[in-house]
Write an enzyme that holds these catalytic residues in place. Structure first.
Site, PDB file in Angstrom:
ATOM      1  N   HIS A   2      38.359  38.879  40.840  1.00  0.00           N
ATOM      2  CA  HIS A   2      39.395  37.952  41.318  1.00  0.00           C
ATOM      3  C   HIS A   2      39.994  37.201  40.145  1.00  0.00           C
ATOM      4  CE1 HIS A   2      38.654  37.934  45.778  1.00  0.00           C
ATOM      5  NE2 HIS A   2      37.507  38.478  45.360  1.00  0.00           N
ATOM      6  N   HIS A  17      41.371  41.232  47.394  1.00  0.00           N
ATOM      7  CA  HIS A  17      42.642  41.296  48.133  1.00  0.00           C
ATOM      8  C   HIS A  17      43.193  42.737  48.127  1.00  0.00           C
ATOM      9  CE1 HIS A  17      42.089  36.976  47.778  1.00  0.00           C
ATOM     10  NE2 HIS A  17      41.966  37.175  46.480  1.00  0.00           N
ATOM     11  N   GLU A  39      47.737  38.361  42.243  1.00  0.00           N
ATOM     12  CA  GLU A  39      46.308  38.516  41.970  1.00  0.00           C
ATOM     13  C   GLU A  39      45.826  39.910  42.369  1.00  0.00           C
ATOM     14  OE1 GLU A  39      43.809  35.872  44.207  1.00  0.00           O
ATOM     15  OE2 GLU A  39      41.955  36.740  43.404  1.00  0.00           O
ATOM     16  N   GLU A  73      35.900  35.132  38.786  1.00  0.00           N
ATOM     17  CA  GLU A  73      37.258  34.585  38.761  1.00  0.00           C
ATOM     18  C   GLU A  73      37.656  34.580  37.281  1.00  0.00           C
ATOM     19  OE1 GLU A  73      39.071  33.800  41.328  1.00  0.00           O
ATOM     20  OE2 GLU A  73      37.717  33.330  42.996  1.00  0.00           O
TER      21      GLU A  73
HETATM   22 ZN    ZN Z   1      40.922  35.996  44.977  1.00  0.00          ZN
END
Ligand code: ZN
Length: 291
Positions: free
Chosen positions: A171, A79, A116, A253
């Site tokens: 992430h 992102h 995030e 993640e």
């Molecule tokens: Zn993400």
């Protein structure tokens, strides 16, 4: 990487991994468990290579020296902190071979509002420092230096053009409270349109298993309790960043930002340093095993 609408309306669906149900089953055979029997120094055994023991990454790579000189690592902070000011631009669809998907997404956040995108950028910068200290050439796909994105196809292209030895997309997830832990997403074997991961699935699995093992060691956290059946591994064919990569690449993640306990971890700078250490150690182990 979540659809922001999903973040709001579907608390039970992991926003970063909305398609995990499709691919979660595919990851089951990969579950070879944690490596309590890992030799402390595989590097001392020249005949042992990851291609022989794909899940047996060295648990303690050397922490000093410039052993990664000449190696190229691309880090992809998921992102972008200012994607939310560019919703039209990031909504543009790009071709990922298996589908057309949004250029980029806003990502998730903790309930207290820690985004995030801020997490991924902070951790990536910490990983960069650690790897540069080991001699690697490190490139970030974005360094807080662009208004949005890059789009997922460009993120993949940056790794390809750099001829990276390893790419890690960083992430954190946005799933329901109670869902905890980290997992690594490996590329499925995809060959459709512009997507062709056939040549990278094997090395990416080696990279991913090393990352999984070292991330757990460095952070003291456990693999996901909601994806991957306890293996800490998932396999997906719906992510542009993986489908379009021609070099070994995985996503990690790091935890679930919507769970209060995981949120406390990702919000701590001290824990983020541990996370970065785990990621850097995993990448180092992978590169040394193949070097
Ligand atoms: Zn993400």
């Amino acid at each position: 990487m979540g659809n922001p609408a999903v973040v709001v309306t579907a608390a039970l669906v992991p926003t970063c991994t909305a398609a995990w149900l499709v691919w979660g089953a595919a990851s089951a055979p990969a579950d070879q468990g944690r490596n309590s029997d890992v030799p402390q120094s595989v590097a001392a055994l020249p005949s042992v290579r990851p291609s022989v023991h794909p899940t047996k990454a060295p648990s303690r790579p050397p922490r000093t020296g410039r052993q990664l000189a000449g190696r190229v690592v691309v880090l992809d902070p998921g992102h972008n902190p200012t994607n939310n000011r560019h919703t039209t631009e990031i909504a543009r669809k790009v071709d990922i071979g298996t589908a057309r998907k949004e250029c980029d997404t806003t990502g998730t956040a903790t309930n207290a509002g820690y985004p995030e995108a801020s997490y991924t950028l902070d951790v990536s910068r910490r990983v960069r420092k650690l790897l540069q200290d080991r001699g690697a050439t490190v490139k970030l796909t974005q360094d807080g230096d662009r208004p949005y994105g890059p789009c997922i196809d460009e993120r993949a292209r940056i790794g390809n053009n750099a001829k990276a030895d390893a790419v890690v997309s960083v992430h954190a997830d946005g799933s329901a409270a109670g869902n905890r832990g980290y997992h690594v997403i490996l590329p499925a074997s995809v060959h459709k349109g512009v997507a062709d991961t056939r040549a990278i699935t094997k090395p990416s699995r080696l990279l991913g298993t090393a990352l999984r093992d070292h991330f757990g060691d460095a952070t003291g956290t456990k693999p996901s309790n909601y994806i991957g059946g306890g293996s800490g591994l998932d396999v997906r064919g719906d992510l542009g960043g993986l489908n379009l990569s021609r070099v070994p690449k995985v996503f990690i993640e790091c935890g679930n930002m919507r769970d209060p306990k995981d949120a406390a971890l990702v919000s701590s700078a001290a824990w983020r340093q541990k996370a970065a250490q785990g990621i850097a150690d995993g990448i180092t182990a992978y590169l040394e095993g193949r070097g």
